[in-house]
Design an enzyme around this catalytic site. Structure first.
Site, PDB file in Angstrom:
ATOM      1  N   GLU A  31       0.711  -1.240  -0.378  1.00 28.13           N
ATOM      2  CA  GLU A  31       0.381  -0.163  -0.115  1.00 28.13           C
ATOM      3  C   GLU A  31       0.920   1.416   0.074  1.00 28.13           C
ATOM      4  O   GLU A  31       0.482   1.708  -0.461  1.00 28.13           O
ATOM      5  CB  GLU A  31      -0.850  -0.600   1.301  1.00 28.13           C
TER       6      GLU A  31
ATOM      7  N   TYR B 197       2.942   6.140  -5.489  1.00 26.46           N
ATOM      8  CA  TYR B 197       2.992   6.121  -7.114  1.00 26.46           C
ATOM      9  C   TYR B 197       1.954   7.114  -8.082  1.00 26.46           C
ATOM     10  O   TYR B 197       1.773   7.664  -8.433  1.00 26.46           O
ATOM     11  CB  TYR B 197       3.277   4.221  -8.086  1.00 26.46           C
TER      12      TYR B 197
HETATM   13  C1  LIG Z   1       7.638   3.936  -1.989  1.00 23.65           C
HETATM   14  C2  LIG Z   1       9.254   4.700  -1.653  1.00 23.65           C
HETATM   15  C3  LIG Z   1      10.877   4.007  -3.259  1.00 23.65           C
HETATM   16  C4  LIG Z   1       8.829   6.025  -1.812  1.00 23.65           C
HETATM   17  O1  LIG Z   1      10.184   6.519  -1.350  1.00 23.65           O
HETATM   18  P1  LIG Z   1       9.984   8.275   0.185  1.00 23.65           P
HETATM   19  O2  LIG Z   1      11.590   7.830  -0.215  1.00 23.65           O
HETATM   20  O3  LIG Z   1       9.749   7.512   1.178  1.00 23.65           O
HETATM   21  O4  LIG Z   1       9.017   8.939  -1.074  1.00 23.65           O
HETATM   22  P2  LIG Z   1       9.861  10.266  -1.056  1.00 23.65           P
HETATM   23  O5  LIG Z   1       9.474  11.101   0.729  1.00 23.65           O
HETATM   24  O6  LIG Z   1      10.087  10.845  -1.957  1.00 23.65           O
HETATM   25  O7  LIG Z   1       7.842  11.030  -1.121  1.00 23.65           O
HETATM   26  C5  LIG Z   1       7.612  11.228  -2.517  1.00 23.65           C
HETATM   27  C6  LIG Z   1       5.641  12.020  -1.895  1.00 23.65           C
HETATM   28  O8  LIG Z   1       4.944  10.527  -2.143  1.00 23.65           O
HETATM   29  C7  LIG Z   1       3.803  10.452  -0.770  1.00 23.65           C
HETATM   30  N1  LIG Z   1       4.748   9.232  -0.227  1.00 23.65           N
HETATM   31  C8  LIG Z   1       6.044   8.699  -0.345  1.00 23.65           C
HETATM   32  N2  LIG Z   1       4.900   7.317   0.366  1.00 23.65           N
HETATM   33  C9  LIG Z   1       3.942   7.530   0.742  1.00 23.65           C
HETATM   34  C10 LIG Z   1       2.878   6.576   1.732  1.00 23.65           C
HETATM   35  N3  LIG Z   1       3.199   5.505   2.131  1.00 23.65           N
HETATM   36  N4  LIG Z   1       1.879   7.026   1.943  1.00 23.65           N
HETATM   37  C11 LIG Z   1       1.487   8.063   1.157  1.00 23.65           C
HETATM   38  N5  LIG Z   1       1.960   8.983   0.234  1.00 23.65           N
HETATM   39  C12 LIG Z   1       3.845   9.075  -0.027  1.00 23.65           C
HETATM   40  C13 LIG Z   1       5.399  11.388  -0.388  1.00 23.65           C
HETATM   41  O9  LIG Z   1       4.597  12.295   0.893  1.00 23.65           O
HETATM   42  C14 LIG Z   1       5.407  13.084  -1.153  1.00 23.65           C
HETATM   43  O10 LIG Z   1       4.844  13.772  -1.066  1.00 23.65           O
HETATM   44  P3  LIG Z   1       5.192  15.284  -1.595  1.00 23.65           P
HETATM   45  O11 LIG Z   1       6.019  15.194  -3.087  1.00 23.65           O
HETATM   46  O12 LIG Z   1       3.620  15.934  -2.202  1.00 23.65           O
HETATM   47  O13 LIG Z   1       5.746  15.729  -0.283  1.00 23.65           O
HETATM   48  C15 LIG Z   1       9.431   4.236  -0.632  1.00 23.65           C
HETATM   49  O14 LIG Z   1       8.795   4.073   0.467  1.00 23.65           O
HETATM   50  C16 LIG Z   1      10.653   2.541  -0.148  1.00 23.65           C
HETATM   51  O15 LIG Z   1      11.333   2.355  -0.796  1.00 23.65           O
HETATM   52  N6  LIG Z   1       9.338   1.634   0.209  1.00 23.65           N
HETATM   53  C17 LIG Z   1      10.080   0.400  -0.149  1.00 23.65           C
HETATM   54  C18 LIG Z   1      10.619  -0.340  -0.975  1.00 23.65           C
HETATM   55  C19 LIG Z   1       9.068  -0.760  -1.652  1.00 23.65           C
HETATM   56  O16 LIG Z   1       8.006  -0.631  -1.856  1.00 23.65           O
HETATM   57  N7  LIG Z   1       9.608  -0.328  -2.857  1.00 23.65           N
HETATM   58  C20 LIG Z   1       8.238  -0.069  -4.836  1.00 23.65           C
HETATM   59  C21 LIG Z   1       8.356  -1.870  -5.081  1.00 23.65           C
HETATM   60  S1  LIG Z   1       7.204  -2.175  -6.353  1.00 23.65           S
END
Ligand SMILES: CC(C)(COP(=O)(O)OP(=O)(O)OC[C@H]1O[C@@H](n2cnc3c(N)ncnc32)[C@H](O)[C@@H]1OP(=O)(O)O)[C@@H](O)C(=O)NCCC(=O)NCCS
Length: 175
Positions: free
Chosen positions: A136, A142
């Site tokens: 989620e 995304y």
């Molecule tokens: C998914 C992932 C890559 C996001 O990276 P992150 O560095 O935490 O995200 P960012 O800080 O760049 O966030 C970018 C935007 O998305 C939003 N966002 C990030 N995670 C979110 C969440 N869980 N729920 C809602 N919004 C979210 C942020 O609030 C931010 O919004 P803004 O631009 O308005 O400030 C990271 O959580 C991750 O590596 N997760 C584990 C690995 C994974 O699941 N990878 C994908 C496999 S398909």
């Protein structure tokens, strides 16, 4: 400049293996059996497999650093390296992982923007990825980044068949 991105070479194989295993375990370890996790990690992140993937001309890996500390990585596939037949006008984000302690600092967005820059440089019309239906957090990320759900495909995690949503973002053009 506190954030930097480096394109991986064969010299980075061990680093890629370490961060690949660490971030995959952090992300999926709680929701999958230890046996399935072990089987997947051994298959996907052994050095031979990573070397094969890194040597493909249409696949690229990037490492992202925050204040010179390794914070995550990205893998993109073009052309026939894509894991689904999406065509020449698409670029796949196969892996995007930020280490947990660096989440919510803008690094995921920075890496995804890097993937979009690569797609734009190569005149791709769209960028797509597969994400586990139960992931989620990633789905919310995304969606925030402008991706929409366009399909699904199945994915094997050890002996379990799981569903990935396919999400797509158009960079230009219609449809
Ligand atoms: C998914 C992932 C890559 C996001 O990276 P992150 O560095 O935490 O995200 P960012 O800080 O760049 O966030 C970018 C935007 O998305 C939003 N966002 C990030 N995670 C979110 C969440 N869980 N729920 C809602 N919004 C979210 C942020 O609030 C931010 O919004 P803004 O631009 O308005 O400030 C990271 O959580 C991750 O590596 N997760 C584990 C690995 C994974 O699941 N990878 C994908 C496999 S398909």
């Amino acid at each position: 400049m506190t954030i930097s991105i480096k394109k991986c070479t064969l010299d980075d194989l061990v680093l890629l293996q370490e961060i690949g295993v660490e971030t995959f375990t952090e992300t999926f370890g709680d929701q999958n059996s230890p046996e399935n996790m072990k089987a997947y990690l051994e298959k996907a992140f052994n050095l031979n497999q990573l070397e094969k993937e890194l040597s493909k001309p249409s696949s690229e890996f990037y490492l992202i650093y925050s204040k010179e500390e390794l914070a995550g990585y990205l893998k993109v596939n073009a052309d026939d390296a894509q894991t689904e037949m999406m065509g020449q006008d698409s670029l796949e984000v196969e892996r995007i992982y930020i280490r947990k302690k660096f989440h919510k600092q803008g690094l995921g967005k920075y890496l995804l923007n890097k993937a979009m820059d690569i797609a734009a440089e190569r005149n791709k019309a769209k960028i797509w990825l597969g994400v586990w239906e139960k992931n989620e957090n990633a789905i919310a990320f995304y969606e925030k980044m402008g991706f929409v759900r366009t399909g699904a495909h199945s994915f094997h995690m050890g002996d379990e068949e799981q569903t990935d949503f396919i999400m797509t973002k158009r960079l230009h053009g219609e449809g």
